[in-house]
Motif scaffolding. Structure first.
Motif, PDB file in Angstrom:
ATOM      1  N   PHE A  86     -48.449  -1.615 -25.484  1.00  0.00           N
ATOM      2  CA  PHE A  86     -47.693  -0.691 -26.194  1.00  0.00           C
ATOM      3  C   PHE A  86     -46.459  -0.801 -26.037  1.00  0.00           C
ATOM      4  N   VAL A  87     -45.898  -0.796 -25.046  1.00  0.00           N
ATOM      5  CA  VAL A  87     -44.606  -0.715 -24.604  1.00  0.00           C
ATOM      6  C   VAL A  87     -43.968  -2.111 -25.157  1.00  0.00           C
ATOM      7  N   ALA A  88     -44.808  -3.203 -24.666  1.00  0.00           N
ATOM      8  CA  ALA A  88     -44.258  -4.695 -25.313  1.00  0.00           C
ATOM      9  C   ALA A  88     -44.045  -4.515 -26.746  1.00  0.00           C
ATOM     10  N   ARG A  89     -44.979  -3.869 -27.541  1.00  0.00           N
ATOM     11  CA  ARG A  89     -44.675  -3.745 -29.076  1.00  0.00           C
ATOM     12  C   ARG A  89     -43.549  -2.968 -29.296  1.00  0.00           C
ATOM     13  N   ALA A  90     -43.391  -1.665 -28.656  1.00  0.00           N
ATOM     14  CA  ALA A  90     -42.445  -1.074 -29.173  1.00  0.00           C
ATOM     15  C   ALA A  90     -40.806  -1.679 -28.918  1.00  0.00           C
ATOM     16  N   LEU A  91     -40.884  -2.269 -27.706  1.00  0.00           N
ATOM     17  CA  LEU A  91     -39.656  -2.904 -27.172  1.00  0.00           C
ATOM     18  C   LEU A  91     -39.361  -4.053 -28.452  1.00  0.00           C
ATOM     19  N   HIS A  92     -40.284  -4.680 -28.710  1.00  0.00           N
ATOM     20  CA  HIS A  92     -40.146  -5.941 -29.646  1.00  0.00           C
ATOM     21  C   HIS A  92     -39.623  -5.450 -30.962  1.00  0.00           C
ATOM     22  N   ALA A  93     -40.305  -4.463 -31.216  1.00  0.00           N
ATOM     23  CA  ALA A  93     -39.883  -3.606 -32.676  1.00  0.00           C
ATOM     24  C   ALA A  93     -38.270  -3.284 -32.587  1.00  0.00           C
ATOM     25  N   ILE A  94     -38.148  -2.470 -31.515  1.00  0.00           N
ATOM     26  CA  ILE A  94     -36.577  -1.961 -31.321  1.00  0.00           C
ATOM     27  C   ILE A  94     -35.872  -3.094 -31.171  1.00  0.00           C
ATOM     28  N   GLY A  95     -36.087  -3.972 -30.450  1.00  0.00           N
ATOM     29  CA  GLY A  95     -35.220  -5.232 -30.189  1.00  0.00           C
ATOM     30  C   GLY A  95     -34.802  -6.134 -31.637  1.00  0.00           C
ATOM     31  N   SER A  96     -36.134  -6.162 -32.448  1.00  0.00           N
ATOM     32  CA  SER A  96     -36.031  -7.016 -33.725  1.00  0.00           C
ATOM     33  C   SER A  96     -35.211  -6.039 -34.696  1.00  0.00           C
ATOM     34  N   LEU A  97     -35.252  -4.859 -34.774  1.00  0.00           N
ATOM     35  CA  LEU A  97     -34.405  -3.877 -35.672  1.00  0.00           C
ATOM     36  C   LEU A  97     -32.822  -3.701 -35.372  1.00  0.00           C
ATOM     37  N   ALA A  98     -32.571  -3.637 -34.101  1.00  0.00           N
ATOM     38  CA  ALA A  98     -31.463  -3.249 -33.788  1.00  0.00           C
ATOM     39  C   ALA A  98     -30.428  -4.632 -33.447  1.00  0.00           C
ATOM     40  N   ARG A  99     -29.336  -4.447 -34.096  1.00  0.00           N
ATOM     41  CA  ARG A  99     -28.519  -5.547 -33.786  1.00  0.00           C
ATOM     42  C   ARG A  99     -27.976  -5.641 -32.415  1.00  0.00           C
ATOM     43  N   SER A 100     -27.890  -4.579 -31.499  1.00  0.00           N
ATOM     44  CA  SER A 100     -27.441  -4.568 -30.209  1.00  0.00           C
ATOM     45  C   SER A 100     -28.422  -4.791 -29.279  1.00  0.00           C
ATOM     46  N   ASN A 101     -29.657  -4.558 -29.489  1.00  0.00           N
ATOM     47  CA  ASN A 101     -30.604  -4.673 -28.544  1.00  0.00           C
ATOM     48  C   ASN A 101     -31.628  -5.861 -28.602  1.00  0.00           C
ATOM     49  N   LYS A 102     -31.060  -6.968 -28.856  1.00  0.00           N
ATOM     50  CA  LYS A 102     -31.702  -8.412 -28.977  1.00  0.00           C
ATOM     51  C   LYS A 102     -32.359  -8.445 -27.709  1.00  0.00           C
ATOM     52  N   SER A 103     -31.669  -8.126 -26.667  1.00  0.00           N
ATOM     53  CA  SER A 103     -32.121  -8.275 -25.299  1.00  0.00           C
ATOM     54  C   SER A 103     -33.537  -7.897 -24.990  1.00  0.00           C
TER      55      SER A 103
END
Length: 135
Positions: A86-103
């Motif tokens: 769940f955390v992996a999927r959430a982090l991936h979604a957040i990272g994919s959507l945000a310009r600054s959180n690609k890390s």
């Protein structure tokens, strides 16, 4: 008590996440008046990929948790695996959507793939040892 409570919980959370990601795409399409494709819009392209990546990987996450529950792994193990996925999927979604959180994408991918490998090997060993024991 629900049968397969971890699978049901993870599936419910993923249904909500999928709906949010899908609505995110639909709202941007409506805003841009783009019915198909990405309209050469970077924001829409990121939203489409975040949704697409989720739908490509979430079903396997759910199947792994279901398989763990089916072979009666300990409850703590099942919940831990579900939480990691769940955390992996959430982090991936957040990272994919945000310009600054690609890390966030790399750790999410690493968490998911390592969990797939560990659980996959464990399930395979369990299945083979059960088959050998019944011969």
């Amino acid at each position: 008590m629900l049968p397969l409570p971890v699978t049901i919980c993870l599936t419910a959370l993923f249904a909500l996440m999928l709906t949010a990601l899908s609505l995110n795409v639909s709202l941007r399409r409506r805003e841009l008046r783009v019915a198909l494709g990405d309209g050469d819009d970077l924001v829409l392209r990121r939203r489409i990929r975040a949704h697409g990546n989720f739908i490509e990987n979430a079903p396997m996450c759910i199947l792994l948790v279901l398989a763990l529950e089916a072979v009666l792994a300990t409850s703590t193990t099942i919940w831990l695996v579900a939480l990691i996925l769940f955390v992996a999927r959430a982090l991936h979604a957040i990272g994919s959507l945000a310009r600054s959180n690609k890390s966030l994408i790399a750790p999410a991918v690493l968490m998911q793939h390592l969990t797939f490998i560990v659980v996959g090997v464990w399930l395979l060993v369990q299945t083979l040892s059960n088959q050998m024991g019944s011969m």
